[in-house]
Design an enzyme around this catalytic site. Structure first.
Site, PDB file in Angstrom:
ATOM      1  N   HIS A   1       0.836  -1.211   0.000  1.00 15.05           N
ATOM      2  CA  HIS A   1       0.000   0.000   0.000  1.00 15.05           C
ATOM      3  C   HIS A   1       0.870   1.259   0.000  1.00 15.05           C
ATOM      4  O   HIS A   1       0.594   2.214  -0.730  1.00 15.05           O
ATOM      5  CB  HIS A   1      -0.892   0.050   1.251  1.00 15.05           C
ATOM      6  N   LYS A  30     -18.111  -6.216   7.797  1.00 18.00           N
ATOM      7  CA  LYS A  30     -16.950  -7.064   8.091  1.00 18.00           C
ATOM      8  C   LYS A  30     -16.121  -6.395   9.173  1.00 18.00           C
ATOM      9  O   LYS A  30     -15.686  -5.269   9.015  1.00 18.00           O
ATOM     10  CB  LYS A  30     -16.118  -7.167   6.801  1.00 18.00           C
ATOM     11  N   ARG A  49      -1.623  -6.177  -8.393  1.00 23.38           N
ATOM     12  CA  ARG A  49      -0.423  -6.979  -8.166  1.00 23.38           C
ATOM     13  C   ARG A  49      -0.253  -8.020  -9.256  1.00 23.38           C
ATOM     14  O   ARG A  49       0.746  -8.080  -9.935  1.00 23.38           O
ATOM     15  CB  ARG A  49      -0.495  -7.675  -6.794  1.00 23.38           C
ATOM     16  N   SER A  61      -2.611  -7.775   3.020  1.00 24.22           N
ATOM     17  CA  SER A  61      -2.840  -7.603   4.463  1.00 24.22           C
ATOM     18  C   SER A  61      -3.145  -8.950   5.105  1.00 24.22           C
ATOM     19  O   SER A  61      -2.686  -9.247   6.213  1.00 24.22           O
ATOM     20  CB  SER A  61      -4.011  -6.653   4.708  1.00 24.22           C
TER      21      SER A  61
END
Ligand code: PNS
Length: 169
Positions: free
Chosen positions: A25, A49, A98, A136
């Site tokens: 990030h 969430k 990515r 993450s």
């Protein structure tokens, strides 16, 4: 025929869950700051969430990392990303991609956002190669089981994650 182009955009949003912020990030935020005058990091408050960190904690960690950079602001947001972009005067959303596996999800989001707000453009940036495998989720897993997160998480963030998992290192 004359083509009329809008003014170039000065402000970009870099949105995400940032639960927690990783070196991947940081890489994308820094790249965005090289391209835009002002970057607003938008931390999603996800009411469906619950993450490892609260929205306040996630915002706090990002703020700490970029405290020395006045052109980078950090704020949490609820609801639609495009509404947040409008509120912040941003015409661009920056997302990092990515691998090919990210593309489909990102494409769906970008096209949905375009449908909702045609004036908000999404652009994709590539992280450094060594940051291409970082997420993450995996970073938390490595931390949880005492693995080395050097190069994956900023040290202060790694420390917070370890604390969440009971200080195991
Ligand atoms: O880091 P993430 O979890 O991949 O980030 C996803 C995020 C925050 C960019 C996305 O979930 C989002 O924009 N949520 C806000 C809700 C929204 O605008 N939904 C409609 C467009 S898909």
């Amino acid at each position: 025929m004359r083509v009329h182009l809008p003014e170039p955009e000065a402000t970009a949003i870099v949105p995400g869950s940032f639960d927690p912020i990783t070196n991947g990030h940081v890489d994308i935020i820094e790249r965005a700051a090289r391209l835009f005058d002002r970057v607003v990091v938008g931390v999603l408050v996800n009411i469906e969430k619950s993450g490892l960190f609260t929205a306040e904690e996630r915002v706090g960690m990002v703020q700490e990392l970029f405290a020395h950079e006045p052109r980078i602001e950090v704020a949490s947001f609820e609801g639609l990303l495009v509404d947040f972009a409008h509120r912040r005067g941003a015409g661009v959303v920056v997302r990092g991609i990515r691998a090919v596996s990210d593309y489909e999800y990102e494409l769906q989001m970008a096209l949905m956002n375009r449908r909702l707000a045609p004036d908000v453009e999404t652009i994709f940036l590539l992280p450094k190669e060594e940051n291409s495998f970082i997420s993450s989720r995996l970073a938390k897993e490595v931390c949880r089981f005492g693995g080395d997160t050097g190069g994956i998480l900023p040290p202060a963030v790694a420390e917070r994650v370890k604390q969440k998992f009971g200080g195991r290192s």
